[in-house]
Write a protein that holds these residues in place. Structure first.
Motif, PDB file in Angstrom:
ATOM      1  N   ASP A  38      -6.239   3.436   8.374  1.00 59.01           N
ATOM      2  CA  ASP A  38      -7.129   4.322   7.443  1.00 59.01           C
ATOM      3  C   ASP A  38      -8.569   3.687   7.639  1.00 59.01           C
ATOM      4  O   ASP A  38      -9.337   3.911   6.844  1.00 59.01           O
ATOM      5  CB  ASP A  38      -6.795   4.651   6.087  1.00 59.01           C
ATOM      6  CG  ASP A  38      -5.936   5.991   6.204  1.00 59.01           C
ATOM      7  OD1 ASP A  38      -4.987   6.009   7.242  1.00 59.01           O
ATOM      8  OD2 ASP A  38      -5.936   6.754   5.401  1.00 59.01           O
ATOM      9  N   TRP A  76      -9.567   0.901   6.926  1.00 60.03           N
ATOM     10  CA  TRP A  76      -9.738  -0.225   5.379  1.00 60.03           C
ATOM     11  C   TRP A  76     -10.224  -1.560   6.149  1.00 60.03           C
ATOM     12  O   TRP A  76      -9.647  -1.897   7.150  1.00 60.03           O
ATOM     13  CB  TRP A  76      -8.676  -0.410   4.653  1.00 60.03           C
ATOM     14  CG  TRP A  76      -8.032   0.639   3.780  1.00 60.03           C
ATOM     15  CD1 TRP A  76      -8.421   1.968   3.973  1.00 60.03           C
ATOM     16  CD2 TRP A  76      -7.198   0.532   2.580  1.00 60.03           C
ATOM     17  NE1 TRP A  76      -7.631   2.680   2.924  1.00 60.03           N
ATOM     18  CE2 TRP A  76      -7.001   1.730   2.127  1.00 60.03           C
ATOM     19  CE3 TRP A  76      -6.968  -0.604   1.981  1.00 60.03           C
ATOM     20  CZ2 TRP A  76      -6.405   1.602   0.752  1.00 60.03           C
ATOM     21  CZ3 TRP A  76      -5.873  -0.706   0.725  1.00 60.03           C
ATOM     22  CH2 TRP A  76      -5.918   0.716   0.418  1.00 60.03           C
ATOM     23  N   PHE A  95     -10.115   1.696  -3.236  1.00 60.24           N
ATOM     24  CA  PHE A  95      -8.698   1.901  -3.449  1.00 60.24           C
ATOM     25  C   PHE A  95      -7.977   0.601  -3.664  1.00 60.24           C
ATOM     26  O   PHE A  95      -6.523   0.674  -3.939  1.00 60.24           O
ATOM     27  CB  PHE A  95      -7.824   2.510  -2.494  1.00 60.24           C
ATOM     28  CG  PHE A  95      -8.456   4.184  -2.140  1.00 60.24           C
ATOM     29  CD1 PHE A  95      -8.801   5.078  -3.176  1.00 60.24           C
ATOM     30  CD2 PHE A  95      -8.907   4.557  -0.968  1.00 60.24           C
ATOM     31  CE1 PHE A  95      -9.006   6.259  -3.004  1.00 60.24           C
ATOM     32  CE2 PHE A  95      -9.313   5.738  -0.491  1.00 60.24           C
ATOM     33  CZ  PHE A  95      -9.465   6.599  -1.718  1.00 60.24           C
ATOM     34  N   TRP A  97      -0.034  -3.167   4.475  1.00 58.35           N
ATOM     35  CA  TRP A  97       0.217  -1.963   5.352  1.00 58.35           C
ATOM     36  C   TRP A  97       1.132  -2.512   6.098  1.00 58.35           C
ATOM     37  O   TRP A  97       1.310  -3.748   6.543  1.00 58.35           O
ATOM     38  CB  TRP A  97      -0.983  -1.644   6.046  1.00 58.35           C
ATOM     39  CG  TRP A  97      -2.075  -1.126   5.333  1.00 58.35           C
ATOM     40  CD1 TRP A  97      -3.005  -1.512   4.471  1.00 58.35           C
ATOM     41  CD2 TRP A  97      -2.375   0.368   5.316  1.00 58.35           C
ATOM     42  NE1 TRP A  97      -3.837  -0.573   4.168  1.00 58.35           N
ATOM     43  CE2 TRP A  97      -3.652   0.640   4.558  1.00 58.35           C
ATOM     44  CE3 TRP A  97      -1.964   1.486   5.873  1.00 58.35           C
ATOM     45  CZ2 TRP A  97      -4.173   1.993   4.413  1.00 58.35           C
ATOM     46  CZ3 TRP A  97      -2.572   2.763   5.733  1.00 58.35           C
ATOM     47  CH2 TRP A  97      -3.606   2.898   4.766  1.00 58.35           C
ATOM     48  N   HIS A 140       1.785   1.917   3.224  1.00 55.67           N
ATOM     49  CA  HIS A 140       1.167   0.792   2.490  1.00 55.67           C
ATOM     50  C   HIS A 140       1.795   0.689   1.264  1.00 55.67           C
ATOM     51  O   HIS A 140       2.458   1.849   0.667  1.00 55.67           O
ATOM     52  CB  HIS A 140      -0.239   0.985   2.478  1.00 55.67           C
ATOM     53  CG  HIS A 140      -0.936   1.966   1.416  1.00 55.67           C
ATOM     54  ND1 HIS A 140      -0.730   3.349   1.923  1.00 55.67           N
ATOM     55  CD2 HIS A 140      -1.205   1.803   0.192  1.00 55.67           C
ATOM     56  CE1 HIS A 140      -1.316   4.086   0.886  1.00 55.67           C
ATOM     57  NE2 HIS A 140      -1.528   3.185  -0.292  1.00 55.67           N
ATOM     58  N   GLN A 167      -5.709  12.092   2.811  1.00 61.49           N
ATOM     59  CA  GLN A 167      -5.585  11.549   4.108  1.00 61.49           C
ATOM     60  C   GLN A 167      -4.582  10.343   3.778  1.00 61.49           C
ATOM     61  O   GLN A 167      -3.624  10.256   4.832  1.00 61.49           O
ATOM     62  CB  GLN A 167      -6.687  11.033   4.643  1.00 61.49           C
ATOM     63  CG  GLN A 167      -6.628  10.112   5.672  1.00 61.49           C
ATOM     64  CD  GLN A 167      -6.003  10.575   7.118  1.00 61.49           C
ATOM     65  OE1 GLN A 167      -5.995  11.913   7.135  1.00 61.49           O
ATOM     66  NE2 GLN A 167      -5.355   9.807   7.926  1.00 61.49           N
ATOM     67  N   LEU A 168      -4.875   9.531   2.846  1.00 59.89           N
ATOM     68  CA  LEU A 168      -4.178   8.290   2.745  1.00 59.89           C
ATOM     69  C   LEU A 168      -2.606   8.519   2.524  1.00 59.89           C
ATOM     70  O   LEU A 168      -1.680   7.953   2.925  1.00 59.89           O
ATOM     71  CB  LEU A 168      -4.766   7.542   1.703  1.00 59.89           C
ATOM     72  CG  LEU A 168      -4.440   6.068   1.418  1.00 59.89           C
ATOM     73  CD1 LEU A 168      -4.684   5.146   2.586  1.00 59.89           C
ATOM     74  CD2 LEU A 168      -4.986   5.406   0.325  1.00 59.89           C
ATOM     75  N   PHE A 169      -2.372   9.484   1.559  1.00 61.21           N
ATOM     76  CA  PHE A 169      -1.017  10.028   1.337  1.00 61.21           C
ATOM     77  C   PHE A 169      -0.352  11.146   2.100  1.00 61.21           C
ATOM     78  O   PHE A 169       0.732  11.611   1.888  1.00 61.21           O
ATOM     79  CB  PHE A 169      -0.834  10.037  -0.207  1.00 61.21           C
ATOM     80  CG  PHE A 169      -1.022   8.652  -0.914  1.00 61.21           C
ATOM     81  CD1 PHE A 169       0.146   8.054  -1.236  1.00 61.21           C
ATOM     82  CD2 PHE A 169      -2.258   8.269  -1.312  1.00 61.21           C
ATOM     83  CE1 PHE A 169       0.065   7.003  -1.861  1.00 61.21           C
ATOM     84  CE2 PHE A 169      -2.211   7.099  -2.031  1.00 61.21           C
ATOM     85  CZ  PHE A 169      -1.244   6.422  -2.186  1.00 61.21           C
ATOM     86  N   ARG A 170      -1.195  11.493   3.291  1.00 56.89           N
ATOM     87  CA  ARG A 170      -0.567  12.362   4.188  1.00 56.89           C
ATOM     88  C   ARG A 170      -0.164  13.949   3.475  1.00 56.89           C
ATOM     89  O   ARG A 170       0.630  14.308   3.703  1.00 56.89           O
ATOM     90  CB  ARG A 170       0.499  11.916   4.973  1.00 56.89           C
ATOM     91  CG  ARG A 170       0.312  10.487   5.650  1.00 56.89           C
ATOM     92  CD  ARG A 170      -0.962  10.448   6.476  1.00 56.89           C
ATOM     93  NE  ARG A 170      -1.013   9.395   7.432  1.00 56.89           N
ATOM     94  CZ  ARG A 170      -1.864   8.283   7.125  1.00 56.89           C
ATOM     95  NH1 ARG A 170      -2.971   8.563   6.293  1.00 56.89           N
ATOM     96  NH2 ARG A 170      -2.166   7.145   7.789  1.00 56.89           N
TER      97      ARG A 170
END
Lengths: 360, 98
Positions: free
Chosen positions: A35, A37, A60, A65, A76, B23-26
């Motif tokens: 993502d 990061w 965050f 990951w 992750h 988005q991060l956790f779909r």
């Protein structure tokens, strides 16, 4: 037999992967992953081909990951990545190291964690932060970071870590007890007469020679060093280098006497390539003699730096050598440093480079 | 005691999550309905459904991350803030980065 070679990049804006066949003459770039990061270190397990990427996001926090399919999909976790005993919050994962079932993560502010379940959860190795020297640890330019984790190739209990600026520490009992291993390394930033302390040195990168766990090399803020006794004593090997200052060091995959460095012009001189000309410096005799390798590297107006984890070798013969710049360029040599070519450009600042040889 | 501070439990609330978390956790949507009475309970309930999301919103020792902003019915909230029945919990990313 090696089927393909992967270059694993950690950058300011995600992980990237370059892939080639064993000839290593053409590379395909994939990413950004994770993502986008900030990713400080990407490593791979050569047995399972699992890729791990450690980093931290401003919003965050820290995470490791993991990809089981050579970067196609990622998950992750940061379960357990926290200090219970203090108010310090962990900003980022800085370094990773793997041996058998032990996945280690070094973090900022400096501390060490271990996962026994392939990065799903982590446990704090508390004894390191309980070391009596901890109150004297000072952050370097990159923060108070644990950036190097060196694992003994045979004994799972033995490991070395390095912290900027606290120095090298060694444990022979799996992290329950730690001892400083800095004798002989300078701290030019301390008053005269105090330049060789027990701890507090600004080590930049610590690596172990292949097939010889007693033979360690370290690029320090203040010099370049070799130890032949597992870090108990260090001797300077900076004579012949253009500068005592640099960040990365990379060992040859099979030759303990061969080491690659990228000295920069100085800590308060700009931290770029000396004379504005890019070069990788190589020794073939444990640091007694050094030679610059420039063929194929830019030789005019080069003002990038190369960060501490941004150089690596692969496992092929002849060995490939790769480094990434703070300006987002990746360079590689497939003949042990003799000739270089640019493999990628316009990437984010490159924080780390590692390699993975995938067997067919 | 104002309505937004009244203690209740087990009631339904609405949740809006920042796109980066979605988005991060779909996740399929940013708008959710869950049961919770406090911000802390709501984050735990989210974590039950999307393991690890609490670690992205909170840091240890347990507190909301510096660059995460949480609101209950439009008011800046903390972990202990109560959420009224059918209240709106909003979790946003603050300005940061480079």
């Amino acid at each position: 037999m090696t089927h393909k070679v992967l270059l694993l990049l950690g950058t300011k804006k995600g992980a990237f992967i370059l892939e080639s066949n064993q000839q290593r003459n053409s590379w395909e770039l994939r990413g950004p992953f994770c993502d986008a990061w900030p990713i400080n270190h990407v490593i791979a397990d050569p047995k399972t081909q699992t890729i791990y990427a450690g980093g931290g996001n401003e919003w965050f926090g820290p995470a490791v990951w993991r990809s089981e399919d050579l970067g196609q999909t990622w998950t992750h976790s940061s379960e357990g990545l926290g200090y219970a005993e203090s108010d310090d919050a962990i900003k980022a994962v800085w370094s990773l190291a793997l041996k058998a079932n032990n996945l280690y993560a070094g973090v900022e502010p400096a501390g060490l964690f271990r996962s026994l379940d392939r990065g799903q959860s982590f446990a704090h190795i508390e004894a390191l932060r309980n070391h009596p020297s901890k109150e004297h640890w000072q952050p370097g330019g990159g923060g108070l970071i644990l950036h190097s984790i060196v694992l003994h190739p045979e004994d799972d209990k033995k490991l070395w870590i390095a912290i900027s600026a606290a120095g090298v520490f060694y444990s022979e009992d799996g992290g329950q007890n730690w001892s400083p291993r800095n004798q002989g390394t300078r701290a030019d930033f301390l008053p005269e007469g105090q330049n060789y302390p027990e701890f507090g040195q600004c080590v930049h990168n610590l690596v172990m020679a292949p097939e010889n766990p007693d033979l360690l090399y370290q690029q320090n803020h203040c010099g370049m060093y070799r130890s032949e006794d597992g870090g108990q004593n260090w001797i300077s090997i900076e004579e012949g280098l253009p500068s005592s200052f640099g960040f990365p060091a990379a060992v040859h995959p099979t030759e303990p006497a061969v080491l690659y460095l990228i000295p920069l012009n100085g800590d308060i001189a700009g931290r770029y390539m000396p004379d504005g000309k890019a070069a990788v410096w190589k020794t073939m005799d444990y640091g007694k003699n050094w030679k610059a390798y420039r063929a194929g590297l830019p030789q005019e107006n080069v003002f990038f730096g190369v960060l501490r984890q941004a150089m690596a070798t692969d496992q092929l013969d002849p060995a490939g050598v790769y480094f990434g710049s703070s300006s987002g360029c990746l360079y590689g040599s497939v003949d042990e440093g003799e000739e270089w070519q640019q493999l990628a450009e316009h990437l984010p600042p490159i924080y780390s480079v590692e390699t993975l040889c995938v067997e067919s | 005691m104002s309505e937004r501070n009244q203690k209740s439990s087990g009631h339904e609330i609405s949740v809006y999550l920042a796109p980066a978390l979605v988005q991060l956790f779909r996740m399929e949507t940013a708008n959710l309905r869950i049961e919770a009475a406090t911000v802390d309970e709501a984050i735990n309930e989210l974590n039950n459904n999307w393991p690890g999301i609490r670690d992205r919103i909170c840091e240890k020792p347990d507190r909301i991350r510096k660059h995460i902003n949480i609101f209950v019915d439009g008011y800046k909230a903390q972990l202990e803030t109560n959420i009224p029945r059918n209240g709106q919990l909003t979790i946003l990313t603050a300005i940061s980065g480079g």
